[in-house]
Design a protein around this motif. Sequence first.
Motif, PDB file in Angstrom:
ATOM      1  N   TRP A 176       5.893  -1.291   0.379  1.00  0.00           N
ATOM      2  CA  TRP A 176       4.758  -2.186   0.110  1.00  0.00           C
ATOM      3  C   TRP A 176       3.514  -1.768   0.894  1.00  0.00           C
ATOM      4  O   TRP A 176       2.404  -1.732   0.353  1.00  0.00           O
ATOM      5  N   ILE A 177       3.694  -1.396   2.168  1.00  0.00           N
ATOM      6  CA  ILE A 177       2.517  -1.113   2.998  1.00  0.00           C
ATOM      7  C   ILE A 177       2.105   0.365   2.975  1.00  0.00           C
ATOM      8  O   ILE A 177       0.953   0.685   3.263  1.00  0.00           O
ATOM      9  N   ALA A 178       3.050   1.274   2.624  1.00  0.00           N
ATOM     10  CA  ALA A 178       2.746   2.703   2.744  1.00  0.00           C
ATOM     11  C   ALA A 178       2.361   3.362   1.432  1.00  0.00           C
ATOM     12  O   ALA A 178       1.725   4.422   1.440  1.00  0.00           O
ATOM     13  N   LEU A 179       2.731   2.776   0.303  1.00  0.00           N
ATOM     14  CA  LEU A 179       2.458   3.403  -0.991  1.00  0.00           C
ATOM     15  C   LEU A 179       1.363   2.659  -1.743  1.00  0.00           C
ATOM     16  O   LEU A 179       1.305   1.424  -1.694  1.00  0.00           O
ATOM     17  N   PRO A 180       0.515   3.376  -2.451  1.00  0.00           N
ATOM     18  CA  PRO A 180      -0.427   2.703  -3.358  1.00  0.00           C
ATOM     19  C   PRO A 180       0.355   1.986  -4.456  1.00  0.00           C
ATOM     20  O   PRO A 180       1.517   2.313  -4.723  1.00  0.00           O
ATOM     21  N   SER A 181      -0.260   1.019  -5.095  1.00  0.00           N
ATOM     22  CA  SER A 181       0.443   0.265  -6.145  1.00  0.00           C
ATOM     23  C   SER A 181       0.856   1.168  -7.295  1.00  0.00           C
ATOM     24  O   SER A 181       1.901   0.979  -7.914  1.00  0.00           O
ATOM     25  N   SER A 182       0.048   2.194  -7.590  1.00  0.00           N
ATOM     26  CA  SER A 182       0.432   3.185  -8.599  1.00  0.00           C
ATOM     27  C   SER A 182      -0.130   4.546  -8.196  1.00  0.00           C
ATOM     28  O   SER A 182      -1.146   4.634  -7.497  1.00  0.00           O
ATOM     29  N   PHE A 183       0.545   5.606  -8.615  1.00  0.00           N
ATOM     30  CA  PHE A 183       0.170   6.962  -8.245  1.00  0.00           C
ATOM     31  C   PHE A 183       0.875   7.912  -9.204  1.00  0.00           C
ATOM     32  O   PHE A 183       1.609   7.477 -10.103  1.00  0.00           O
ATOM     33  N   THR A 184       0.648   9.215  -9.033  1.00  0.00           N
ATOM     34  CA  THR A 184       1.310  10.181  -9.917  1.00  0.00           C
ATOM     35  C   THR A 184       2.219  11.098  -9.107  1.00  0.00           C
ATOM     36  O   THR A 184       1.925  11.423  -7.954  1.00  0.00           O
TER      37      THR A 184
ATOM     38  N   GLY B 282      -5.483   2.832  -6.447  1.00  0.00           N
ATOM     39  CA  GLY B 282      -5.340   2.030  -5.233  1.00  0.00           C
ATOM     40  C   GLY B 282      -5.044   2.889  -4.029  1.00  0.00           C
ATOM     41  O   GLY B 282      -4.914   4.104  -4.113  1.00  0.00           O
ATOM     42  N   SER B 283      -4.943   2.235  -2.865  1.00  0.00           N
ATOM     43  CA  SER B 283      -4.650   2.943  -1.620  1.00  0.00           C
ATOM     44  C   SER B 283      -3.599   2.166  -0.839  1.00  0.00           C
ATOM     45  O   SER B 283      -3.279   1.019  -1.147  1.00  0.00           O
ATOM     46  N   SER B 284      -3.082   2.792   0.209  1.00  0.00           N
ATOM     47  CA  SER B 284      -2.031   2.176   1.019  1.00  0.00           C
ATOM     48  C   SER B 284      -2.608   1.065   1.883  1.00  0.00           C
ATOM     49  O   SER B 284      -3.747   1.139   2.347  1.00  0.00           O
ATOM     50  N   LEU B 285      -1.795   0.020   2.128  1.00  0.00           N
ATOM     51  CA  LEU B 285      -2.218  -1.055   3.026  1.00  0.00           C
ATOM     52  C   LEU B 285      -2.225  -0.589   4.472  1.00  0.00           C
ATOM     53  O   LEU B 285      -3.050  -1.021   5.269  1.00  0.00           O
ATOM     54  N   LEU B 286      -1.310   0.306   4.815  1.00  0.00           N
ATOM     55  CA  LEU B 286      -1.206   0.814   6.179  1.00  0.00           C
ATOM     56  C   LEU B 286      -2.204   1.951   6.381  1.00  0.00           C
ATOM     57  O   LEU B 286      -2.169   2.953   5.664  1.00  0.00           O
ATOM     58  N   PRO B 287      -3.131   1.819   7.335  1.00  0.00           N
ATOM     59  CA  PRO B 287      -4.103   2.911   7.557  1.00  0.00           C
ATOM     60  C   PRO B 287      -3.416   4.149   8.135  1.00  0.00           C
ATOM     61  O   PRO B 287      -2.329   4.070   8.714  1.00  0.00           O
ATOM     62  N   ASP B 288      -4.088   5.292   7.998  1.00  0.00           N
ATOM     63  CA  ASP B 288      -3.518   6.548   8.491  1.00  0.00           C
ATOM     64  C   ASP B 288      -3.240   6.496   9.989  1.00  0.00           C
ATOM     65  O   ASP B 288      -2.225   7.036  10.465  1.00  0.00           O
ATOM     66  N   LEU B 289      -4.128   5.833  10.735  1.00  0.00           N
ATOM     67  CA  LEU B 289      -3.934   5.727  12.182  1.00  0.00           C
ATOM     68  C   LEU B 289      -2.641   4.971  12.495  1.00  0.00           C
ATOM     69  O   LEU B 289      -1.901   5.334  13.415  1.00  0.00           O
ATOM     70  N   GLY B 290      -2.373   3.922  11.715  1.00  0.00           N
ATOM     71  CA  GLY B 290      -1.136   3.160  11.910  1.00  0.00           C
ATOM     72  C   GLY B 290       0.094   4.035  11.703  1.00  0.00           C
ATOM     73  O   GLY B 290       1.063   3.965  12.464  1.00  0.00           O
ATOM     74  N   THR B 291       0.044   4.880  10.686  1.00  0.00           N
ATOM     75  CA  THR B 291       1.157   5.807  10.420  1.00  0.00           C
ATOM     76  C   THR B 291       1.350   6.766  11.577  1.00  0.00           C
ATOM     77  O   THR B 291       2.481   7.029  12.009  1.00  0.00           O
TER      78      THR B 291
ATOM     79  N   GLN C 207       1.886  15.390 -14.464  1.00  0.00           N
ATOM     80  CA  GLN C 207       1.838  14.326 -13.471  1.00  0.00           C
ATOM     81  C   GLN C 207       2.354  13.034 -14.108  1.00  0.00           C
ATOM     82  O   GLN C 207       1.799  12.551 -15.088  1.00  0.00           O
ATOM     83  N   LYS C 208       3.428  12.503 -13.569  1.00  0.00           N
ATOM     84  CA  LYS C 208       4.061  11.289 -14.094  1.00  0.00           C
ATOM     85  C   LYS C 208       3.559  10.082 -13.304  1.00  0.00           C
ATOM     86  O   LYS C 208       3.592  10.083 -12.072  1.00  0.00           O
ATOM     87  N   GLU C 209       3.078   9.051 -14.003  1.00  0.00           N
ATOM     88  CA  GLU C 209       2.588   7.856 -13.314  1.00  0.00           C
ATOM     89  C   GLU C 209       3.766   7.010 -12.840  1.00  0.00           C
ATOM     90  O   GLU C 209       4.711   6.733 -13.580  1.00  0.00           O
ATOM     91  N   VAL C 210       3.700   6.616 -11.583  1.00  0.00           N
ATOM     92  CA  VAL C 210       4.796   5.877 -10.945  1.00  0.00           C
ATOM     93  C   VAL C 210       4.203   4.702 -10.171  1.00  0.00           C
ATOM     94  O   VAL C 210       3.083   4.783  -9.663  1.00  0.00           O
ATOM     95  N   ARG C 211       4.977   3.619 -10.080  1.00  0.00           N
ATOM     96  CA  ARG C 211       4.563   2.449  -9.291  1.00  0.00           C
ATOM     97  C   ARG C 211       5.394   2.356  -8.020  1.00  0.00           C
ATOM     98  O   ARG C 211       6.514   2.865  -7.953  1.00  0.00           O
ATOM     99  N   SER C 212       4.866   1.679  -7.029  1.00  0.00           N
ATOM    100  CA  SER C 212       5.525   1.631  -5.716  1.00  0.00           C
ATOM    101  C   SER C 212       6.901   0.976  -5.793  1.00  0.00           C
ATOM    102  O   SER C 212       7.838   1.399  -5.105  1.00  0.00           O
ATOM    103  N   TRP C 213       7.060  -0.062  -6.645  1.00  0.00           N
ATOM    104  CA  TRP C 213       8.355  -0.729  -6.734  1.00  0.00           C
ATOM    105  C   TRP C 213       9.419   0.200  -7.320  1.00  0.00           C
ATOM    106  O   TRP C 213      10.611   0.061  -7.014  1.00  0.00           O
ATOM    107  N   GLN C 214       9.006   1.159  -8.125  1.00  0.00           N
ATOM    108  CA  GLN C 214       9.966   2.114  -8.676  1.00  0.00           C
ATOM    109  C   GLN C 214      10.498   3.051  -7.588  1.00  0.00           C
ATOM    110  O   GLN C 214      11.687   3.378  -7.567  1.00  0.00           O
ATOM    111  N   VAL C 215       9.602   3.472  -6.683  1.00  0.00           N
ATOM    112  CA  VAL C 215      10.050   4.317  -5.572  1.00  0.00           C
ATOM    113  C   VAL C 215      10.974   3.523  -4.648  1.00  0.00           C
ATOM    114  O   VAL C 215      11.978   4.042  -4.147  1.00  0.00           O
TER     115      VAL C 215
END
Length: 767
Positions: A382-390, A2-11, A397-405
């Motif tokens: 919620w808006i800056a992190l993908p739903s899952s990533f490593t 997945g990807s972040s909801l917030l676009p790079d320009l927004g950041t 590489q450890k798989e992590v979810r956004s709610w864990q961060v």
Amino acid sequence: MGSSLLPDLGTEIIIPVCAAVGIVFALVQWLIVSKVAVAPDKSHPAAADGKNNGFTESLIEEEEGFDDHSVVQKCADIQSAISEGATSFLFTEYQYVSIFMFGFAIIIFLFLGSVEGFSTKKQPCTYDSSKMCKPALATAVFSTISFVLGAFTSVVSGFLGMKIATYANARTTLEARKGVGKAFIVAFRSGAVMGFLLAANGLLVLYIAINIFKLYYDDDWEGLFEAITGYGLGGSSMALFGRVGGGIYTKAADVGADLVGKLERNIPEDDPRNPAVIADNVGDNVGDIAGMGSDIFGSYAESSCAALVVASISSFGINHELTAMLYPLLISSAGILVCLLTTLFATDFFEVNTVKEIEPALKKQLIISTALMTVGIAIVSWIALPSSFTIFNFGIQKEVRSWQVFLCVAVGLWAGLIIGFITEYFTSNAYGPVQDVADSCRTGAATNVIFGLALGYKSVVIPIFAIAISIFVSFSFAAMYGVAVAALGMLSTIATGLAIDAYGPISDNAGGIAEMAGMSRRIRETTDALDAAGNTTAAIGKGFAIGSAALVSLALFGAFVSRASISTVDVLTPKVFIGLIVGAMLPYWFSALTMKSVGSAALKMVEEVRRQFNSIPGLMEGTAKPDYATCVKISTDASLKEMVFPGALVMLTPLIVGIFFGVETLSGVLAGSLVSGVQIAISASNSGGAWDNAKKYIEAGASEHARTLGPKGSDAHKAAVIGDTIGDPLKDTSGPSLNILIKLMAVESLVFAPFFAAHGGLLFKIF
């Protein structure tokens, strides 16, 4: 993934805009404070007949029939003397420190540049040898630049804090003539100016540096964020000298003023007849304000750098996901907005009208900011992190979810609140522990010291559990990245934390100015009440700084272990264990140096104050003026001389251990200093804070129990003054400086990790 909801320009828009909002809000608060005149308004009709000293509101002096028309001018003169003394000291200190900064910048360049023989050719990436990264020489150049940038920002943060505090102290005193509520608002607004300026400037400078460095590094984010770690090193290097130098300055003057003035001459605190009184008030600004500002900035810079380094070698960096990569900066951006709203609760939504409302108002700031920030963290996650990533975790590489961060950041945030409240419980004279310390003064100074030491040791227990739980939860969810963002969570409300922290020294100075200007007893009682609450908030601020330092140091330690290619840190191997035991000793050595420095400087101060009382005719009667300048010079000379050795101990230890004993021994040193340093820092800060407020508890006489121990000048009060004097270097020099020690050694080891990994361990190679 997945990807972040917030676009790079927004950041790229949100981060600088939030920083700008913080700066504008700070300027607005400053403009409001500046409306408090330090001279009567001669144009107003009230000034024409001499009433109210030229002010338009009724004043306490008028109610008491006490009407000194020169009091405002006296406050302005005293403020000017304090500001000039503080400015002069900091300029002198910065001249010495700039020499160090230049020399250490050269060391960074030479050591890191020599990793690949100053080659300008691209090299295989550290964590992915199939890719080519920028040369080691580039890391040397940009690490040096970021070090200088961090050092400069740290110096500016401390200097701005000092100027704001010295601007506000007399204004707080003058507003105290209108009641406790008016004085509280001025002191708190002034603290907010410092808090928001520091938070916003730290964020903005880091963001700009990343974008400028990116022009060269392009897709090499591993090299980019490795070079950025110099920013944290520069910030903490300056903070170390600011804390140690400022702490020695302020406590030498404080101890000298108290021992001779209170105990021998039986005159009030901040009495203008005391030759050390100006140096004492200058010290509050150069130690508690400038040093603390640099310290908190260093923590913020290092926690951000630690998170960015780990993220750069995780899926965020590998896939060049800018928004997720800059998640730590987005958390800080949200923190500025949350703190802005929180500040309005103290300055606009609710009003402080009585002394009893001061501490609850400050506690509400912590609670409200923590509650609102939890929501802010959830939204940013919620808006800056993908739903899952490593996330990179020691080679895998450890798989992590956004709610864990989100939970990692939140657990750090709430651990900070717990540490703050436990610190308040053990250092506020509204609760049993400090009242027990005060009661122990009945039988003399010895029992007071015993009770105070016991309180400090006991106060370590719950904060350590809170830190331990934070580490376990955050590491379990997101490895070392989780620990780094947990530290960032603890510092996410930095603007509010600094506001209530800076409020204390401003109130302390206001009380000193009231006493020196000869203002009425009720006004001094008002400033004393503000000061007592300020002592507690200062202790809470130190608790936050120490707790965050523990998490930051662990995150930096993890990044160092990864960068130095250490597979495991095994304490059963001799190389690691000798480092562990030596590292655990270093905080004791450092504390011994700083305590002895304060003692040596205080000895000279006591002798000078005694000499003036004995040799200047009419000084005790108030018909002659003391020589303030000599006492200021004693504190200045002593602090500049004595800060060198403790600073050298901290800065040189990682270099010596890394070069001669290697990265494994250095990892043991870092772990040992972290484990012992945190606990000594908490106990020292809380013992000192408790002794200080036990003294103020007896002086205030606000309860029947307190009145049985007083009044000022009683045997119990003299015992409390001795305890407070012993606690001064603990809570304002050694304790606060220890959290810089553990952070600074960790970030320095990380910056020099490539050199240590390539050329370190000379002794073990020979033998």
